[in-house]
Design a protein around this motif. Structure first.
Motif, mmCIF file in Angstrom:
data_model
loop_
_atom_site.group_PDB
_atom_site.id
_atom_site.type_symbol
_atom_site.label_atom_id
_atom_site.label_comp_id
_atom_site.label_asym_id
_atom_site.label_seq_id
_atom_site.Cartn_x
_atom_site.Cartn_y
_atom_site.Cartn_z
ATOM 1 N N LEU A 1 -2.556 1.091 -10.520
ATOM 2 C CA LEU A 1 -1.149 0.903 -10.185
ATOM 3 C C LEU A 1 -0.441 0.263 -11.366
ATOM 4 O O LEU A 1 -1.027 -0.528 -12.109
ATOM 5 N N ASP A 2 0.846 0.646 -11.519
ATOM 6 C CA ASP A 2 1.597 -0.013 -12.583
ATOM 7 C C ASP A 2 1.980 -1.421 -12.143
ATOM 8 O O ASP A 2 1.713 -1.843 -11.014
ATOM 9 N N GLY A 3 2.600 -2.177 -13.017
ATOM 10 C CA GLY A 3 2.878 -3.583 -12.748
ATOM 11 C C GLY A 3 3.715 -3.811 -11.512
ATOM 12 O O GLY A 3 3.410 -4.685 -10.694
ATOM 13 N N GLU A 4 4.762 -3.015 -11.350
ATOM 14 C CA GLU A 4 5.642 -3.210 -10.200
ATOM 15 C C GLU A 4 4.949 -2.846 -8.904
ATOM 16 O O GLU A 4 5.085 -3.539 -7.890
ATOM 17 N N GLY B 1 -7.270 -5.364 4.315
ATOM 18 C CA GLY B 1 -8.317 -4.513 3.742
ATOM 19 C C GLY B 1 -7.744 -3.402 2.886
ATOM 20 O O GLY B 1 -8.267 -3.097 1.795
ATOM 21 N N LEU B 2 -6.670 -2.752 3.339
ATOM 22 C CA LEU B 2 -6.048 -1.677 2.561
ATOM 23 C C LEU B 2 -5.460 -2.211 1.257
ATOM 24 O O LEU B 2 -5.551 -1.558 0.210
ATOM 25 N N VAL B 3 -4.870 -3.419 1.318
ATOM 26 C CA VAL B 3 -4.308 -3.997 0.098
ATOM 27 C C VAL B 3 -5.407 -4.253 -0.926
ATOM 28 O O VAL B 3 -5.246 -3.988 -2.131
ATOM 29 N N ARG B 4 -6.558 -4.717 -0.456
ATOM 30 C CA ARG B 4 -7.662 -4.969 -1.379
ATOM 31 C C ARG B 4 -8.193 -3.671 -1.973
ATOM 32 O O ARG B 4 -8.593 -3.625 -3.146
ATOM 33 N N LEU B 5 -8.170 -2.605 -1.156
ATOM 34 C CA LEU B 5 -8.595 -1.314 -1.692
ATOM 35 C C LEU B 5 -7.619 -0.810 -2.749
ATOM 36 O O LEU B 5 -8.018 -0.294 -3.794
ATOM 37 N N LEU B 6 -6.322 -0.974 -2.469
ATOM 38 C CA LEU B 6 -5.324 -0.466 -3.413
ATOM 39 C C LEU B 6 -5.295 -1.274 -4.701
ATOM 40 O O LEU B 6 -5.107 -0.718 -5.801
ATOM 41 N N SER B 7 -5.476 -2.588 -4.590
ATOM 42 C CA SER B 7 -5.367 -3.428 -5.785
ATOM 43 C C SER B 7 -6.706 -3.694 -6.440
ATOM 44 O O SER B 7 -6.765 -4.290 -7.515
ATOM 45 N N GLY B 8 -7.809 -3.285 -5.805
ATOM 46 C CA GLY B 8 -9.122 -3.541 -6.358
ATOM 47 C C GLY B 8 -9.498 -2.551 -7.447
ATOM 48 O O GLY B 8 -8.786 -1.573 -7.714
ATOM 49 N N PRO B 9 -10.648 -2.795 -8.044
ATOM 50 C CA PRO B 9 -11.073 -1.934 -9.162
ATOM 51 C C PRO B 9 -11.432 -0.521 -8.718
ATOM 52 O O PRO B 9 -11.407 0.404 -9.526
ATOM 53 N N GLY B 10 -11.738 -0.320 -7.433
ATOM 54 C CA GLY B 10 -12.142 1.032 -7.005
ATOM 55 C C GLY B 10 -10.979 1.933 -6.665
ATOM 56 O O GLY B 10 -11.164 3.145 -6.453
#
Length: 575
Positions: free
Chosen positions: A259-262, A246-255
């Motif tokens: 984040l930069d590419g790396e 769930g946290l990964v989806r929050l960090l990588s999601g549109p909301g």
């Protein structure tokens, strides 16, 4: 007694000798004559004695006939010896009619010769003694000549010969008795040895039983420890893994914060690792549950076309136009299958998931057909993937086994998908087989029995405004009921009841337009409906009243529903 002429029965027997029986002395003479004839035609010593003894018994029976008050004085009893190709025939002309079939002498003589025929009409008895192969050959003329030189014989000579025969027989009996005693001694020694070995074996069995009891106790303890472990795994691993995902989806999601590419790459690696671990934990828990509780199928009528399409939509790979396509082809005769839908879905999902993983390009095709001869539905999943080398094909159904190779290193997996699918297949009574050629693809074949069951009830009416419940109940009743009808409210249910009373009614107690209790009251007033078996359906036990079996909606399972129907039908018959 005299020699005779050639000829005989059917022109093939040659007469050797004949004798007349008038008194006891003649019986002795006939016995001696019979033994001499038997010797000259080549019979062995024991057979000679048998022939002589049979003649003695028959001779005594003949004397008994002549001693009868009604016997004719002029009647003569005559015995004729003839030689056939492979037998010595002895014909006794009794001279008088008599019932000798069950006489003591004839009964004993039957045991001594090969065949006896009693011809009451012609007043004769025919005895046959077969000759041994390779016997010394003498012509009938030679035999008659030798017999002429040996007779007449005095009765004392015959008695002396009988005594010699009796002495020889007694000696043989003594020898056999000695052998029997020695055999008995050997049997007793063997019995004592076997008894000793059996006692030792029993002691070993008792010791082994105690050892097995100890190991069983250890296994029970290990099973309890395993159950505690899986409970801990379910709680302690699944919860944090779901949180990570769930946290990964929050960090990588549109909301989330950009984040930069790396950074995005690193977060996605964390998410992928967590999802892989969660899938592994789920598969391990499924395997443990199957081992602990066993797998009991709950068959329902499955629409295989719909199931295959649902799997295709959920697993259809996405990618470039030259990527992978997933196609389904279900034959009409295999479109419906009476099977546990959940188990079949998990089997096909695991097989299709493997095919998607190891097919970089090309096609994955699911087909289903009916094997009428074997009464099985055959479902195949064929792909054009990398294939599996022959030496690894037998190992892919072992737990945690993964085929080595470059592409396997880039594909995440636990090695539990196919073993779990195989376990489910066996629970359904089917088979799961795999064939593959490296570089050409893999084909997995699932065979499931086409179960055809006779309906236990005729028509079932489901009266419930919950469409999901009606659909689930209809699936469960497929094959159990010959016909299943539905009603969405109380008024519709009453109309259907009056139009065609069912064999069983599943009645929701909280229906619109006419509640369950009101419908039951209407049924009690109608003679045509008061005897219809009823299963009341409610959200809680408190919502259902009356004498009818209760089915809680949240507890809808095949076993519970069928048990409630059987109980309702029993109550109806009892009333």
């Amino acid at each position: 007694m005299s020699g005779g002429r050639h000829g005989g029965r059917n022109g093939t027997a040659r007469e050797l000798a004949r004798a007349t029986v008038c008194d006891g002395r003649d019986v002795f003479a006939v016995r001696r004559l019979g033994r001499e004839v038997a010797e000259l035609v080549g019979l062995e010593k024991q057979d000679r004695i048998r022939v002589a003894s049979a003649l003695s018994e028959i001779g005594r029976e003949v004397l008994g006939i002549r001693a009868h008050p009604d016997a004719r004085p002029e009647a003569r009893a005559e015995i004729v010896f003839t030689l056939a190709f492979d037998a010595l025939n002895i014909t006794v002309h009794t001279g008088e009619q008599a019932d000798l079939e069950h006489s003591e002498g004839v009964t004993l003589a039957r045991r001594l010769v090969d065949d006896i025929t009693i011809d009451a009409e012609h007043r004769r008895i025919v005895m046959v003694k077969r000759l041994p192969p390779g016997r010394p050959h003498l012509s009938a003329t030679d035999i008659r000549a030798r017999l002429a030189r040996r007779f007449p014989v005095h009765a004392m000579d015959e008695l002396r010969e009988q005594n010699r025969e009796l002495a020889a027989t007694l000696e043989e009996v003594r020898r056999l008795n000695t052998e029997l005693q020695e055999t008995n001694q050997g049997v007793m020694v063997m019995y004592n040895q076997l008894n000793t070995e059996l006692e030792e074996t029993n002691r070993g069995v008792v010791a082994l039983y105690a050892e097995l009891e100890e190991k069983s106790a250890r296994l029970r303890e290990a099973g309890e420890a395993r159950n505690r472990f899986w409970t801990m795994v379910s709680h302690e691993l699944r919860t944090p893994l779901n949180s990570i995902i769930g946290l990964v989806r929050l960090l990588s999601g549109p909301g989330g914060r950009p984040l930069d590419g790396e950074q995005l790459h690193q977060v996605q690696l964390i998410g992928n690792a967590a999802e892989t671990m969660l899938a592994l934990v789920s598969e391990l828990l499924d395997m443990a549950k199957a081992e602990a509780e066993g797998l009991e199928p709950e068959p329902v009528l499955v629409d295989l076309v719909t199931l295959a399409e649902r799997l295709r939509m959920s697993l259809q790979p996405t990618g470039p136009p030259n990527g992978v396509t997933l196609e389904t082809d279900v034959a009409d005769e295999a479109s419906e299958l009476f099977v546990d839908e959940g188990m079949l879905t998990r089997i096909l999902r695991n097989v299709l998931t493997n095919a998607v993983k190891f097919t970089p390009r090309g096609e994955i095709r699911l087909t289903a057909r009916l094997d009428a001869a074997a009464r099985e539905v055959v479902i195949t999943v064929a792909d054009t993937g990398i294939g599996i080398p022959e030496e690894h094909q037998r190992l892919v159904f072992e737990e945690f086994y993964q085929v080595p190779g470059p592409i396997q290193a880039t594909v995440q997996g636990s090695g539990l998908g196919l073993p779990y699918a195989l376990r489910l297949t066996r629970a359904l009574g089917g088979t799961l087989e795999l064939t593959s050629r490296p570089g050409e693809g893999t084909t997995v074949t699932l065979r499931v029995p086409q179960r055809i069951r006779e309906p236990e009830v005729g028509r079932v009416l489901i009266a419930d405004d919950d469409a999901d419940f009606r659909a689930a109940a209809r699936k469960i009743l497929a094959g159990f009921a010959a016909q299943v009808d539905e009603a969405v409210d109380g008024v519709s249910a009453l109309d259907r009841l009056i139009e065609h009373p069912p064999d069983v009614l599943l009645l929701d107690m909280l229906m619109p337009r006419l509640a369950g209790n009101a419908l039951l009251h209407r049924m009690a007033e109608d003679p045509r409906l008061r005897d219809v078996p009823v299963v009341t359906v409610a959200g809680t036990p408190e919502q259902a009243t009356g004498p009818h079996p209760v089915l809680i909606k949240q507890e809808l399972r095949r076993e519970r529903l069928l048990e409630a129907i059987h109980e309702a039908m029993r109550r109806d018959h009892a009333v």
